[in-house]
Design an enzyme around this catalytic site. Structure first.
Site, PDB file in Angstrom:
ATOM      1  N   SER A 156     -23.970  -3.135 -72.933  1.00 19.37           N
ATOM      2  CA  SER A 156     -23.886  -3.505 -70.783  1.00 19.37           C
ATOM      3  C   SER A 156     -23.629  -4.639 -71.161  1.00 19.37           C
ATOM      4  O   SER A 156     -22.077  -4.064 -71.249  1.00 19.37           O
ATOM      5  CB  SER A 156     -25.781  -3.230 -71.043  1.00 19.37           C
ATOM      6  OG  SER A 156     -25.076  -3.394 -69.012  1.00 19.37           O
ATOM      7  N   ASP A 250     -25.328   7.524 -66.307  1.00 17.64           N
ATOM      8  CA  ASP A 250     -24.475   6.262 -65.480  1.00 17.64           C
ATOM      9  C   ASP A 250     -23.404   5.767 -65.122  1.00 17.64           C
ATOM     10  O   ASP A 250     -22.632   6.448 -65.437  1.00 17.64           O
ATOM     11  CB  ASP A 250     -24.359   5.412 -67.151  1.00 17.64           C
ATOM     12  CG  ASP A 250     -24.721   3.599 -67.409  1.00 17.64           C
ATOM     13  OD1 ASP A 250     -24.043   3.049 -65.681  1.00 17.64           O
ATOM     14  OD2 ASP A 250     -24.492   2.928 -68.178  1.00 17.64           O
ATOM     15  N   HIS A 280     -28.794   4.304 -68.410  1.00 20.59           N
ATOM     16  CA  HIS A 280     -28.135   3.022 -68.708  1.00 20.59           C
ATOM     17  C   HIS A 280     -30.234   2.645 -69.239  1.00 20.59           C
ATOM     18  O   HIS A 280     -31.261   2.937 -68.519  1.00 20.59           O
ATOM     19  CB  HIS A 280     -27.987   2.936 -67.763  1.00 20.59           C
ATOM     20  CG  HIS A 280     -27.322   1.330 -68.199  1.00 20.59           C
ATOM     21  ND1 HIS A 280     -25.800   0.939 -68.203  1.00 20.59           N
ATOM     22  CD2 HIS A 280     -27.995  -0.212 -67.928  1.00 20.59           C
ATOM     23  CE1 HIS A 280     -25.299  -0.141 -68.583  1.00 20.59           C
ATOM     24  NE2 HIS A 280     -26.980  -0.861 -68.407  1.00 20.59           N
TER      25      HIS A 280
END
Length: 318
Positions: A156, A250, A280
């Site tokens: 991320s 996502d 995610h």
């Protein structure tokens, strides 16, 4: 409207519901301090422990004006042939050494490589480029303290930092020999692809992404700055061999495809895989969701392959 009831299986829904019970979807409306408390508690609830033989040591990197905590993972009986420099996720405002402690321990256990996890400074107290500067300081620290080849890995927000470091250090004598990015946000075109199709995905929405970006930069527009958004770089030559693993459900997934394409167009080595039906943050589901377990195995295998300079990776990942 995307039908997530069709895309996401029962195991993954159970993971989403468990996550939401600790970290509700409206958490971004809380204060930053409250968000951190909620996030840290959620991470503790998902903590899976260390594999046998893996130990960790916490120390600091001293810069001219502050110290950066790092945690170093080692596996007993192993002579590592690479070092993983790991940057955690959390939207640049959440997380730290503890939030991804077990993930780093398991990467160490599965690969035998040493792993150095970096507790970079967080926004809003430390806005961009503070996190990037700490990531760069960590790179230079491991170069000066280790003789091992370096792999840049992150999830991320941490994937963003890993890529930014790869771009900034591509001409360094000891540049990274590979990078692996897990559902990274790389600053792609928000008018198309997954940004549109999955704008309201479970676990991460476009509203979340805009919030995190504004907190990170103080709402300052940084046009063309690859330290904020690596996809904005004008030059994709000489980057290390790259693996990007994204989640289908996502809004960030298209960034993986775009990043791969830019590297390939520049003559580099890159592989992108979109994990079907995952969301995610699925690293925390690697012990409870079959798809996430299989994906984490691929991630660990890819790290191992990058460390051994084995390519093409797509031939070796099931």
């Amino acid at each position: 409207m995307t039908d997530y009831k069709e895309l996401i299986d029962a195991e993954t829904w159970a993971f989403i519901e468990k996550t939401n019970s600790y970290y509700p979807p409206d958490t971004i409306d809380y204060t930053i301090e409250q968000q951190r408390g909620v996030y840290d508690r959620m991470c503790r609830e998902f903590f899976a422990g260390y594999p046998d033989g893996v130990t960790a040591e916490t120390t600091t990197i001293k810069t001219s004006d502050h110290a950066i905590p790092v945690r170093i993972y080692r596996k007993a009986g192993e002579q590592p042939n690479a070092l993983v420099l790991y940057f955690h996720g959390g939207g640049f405002i959440l997380g730290g050494l503890d939030s991804h402690d077990d993930v780093c321990a398991e990467l160490c256990g599965r690969t035998g490589y040493e792993v150095v996890s970096v507790d970079y400074r967080l926004a809003p107290e430390h806005r961009h480029p503070a996190a990037f500067e700490d990531a760069m300081a960590a790179f230079h620290w491991v170069v000066s303290h280790y003789q091992l080849p370096i792999l840049l890995v992150g999830d991320s927000a941490g994937g963003n930092l890993a890529a930014a470091v790869a771009h900034a250090t591509r001409t360094h004598t000891h540049r990274a020999i590979g990078q692996l990015l897990i559902y990274p946000g790389l600053g792609g075109d928000q008018s198309k692809g997954s940004y549109v199709k999955h704008a309201e995905a479970p676990m991460l929405t476009m509203r979340d992404l805009i919030f995190y970006k504004n907190i990170r930069t103080g709402e300052e527009e940084r046009i063309g700055d690859p330290t904020v958004a690596p996809l904005l770089d004008r030059d994709f030559r000489n980057l290390p061999p790259t693996v990007v693993i994204t989640a289908e459900c996502d809004p960030l997934s298209s960034d993986g495809e775009a990043y791969r394409d830019r590297i390939l167009a520049a003559g580099g080595k890159a592989f992108w895989r979109e994990e079907e039906g995952l969301v995610h943050g699925y690293l925390r589901a690697r012990h409870s969701v079959t798809r996430a377990r299989e994906s984490f195995a691929r991630i660990a295998d890819a790290v191992g392959l990058l460390g051994r300079k084995e390519w093409p990776i797509e031939w070796r990942l099931p």
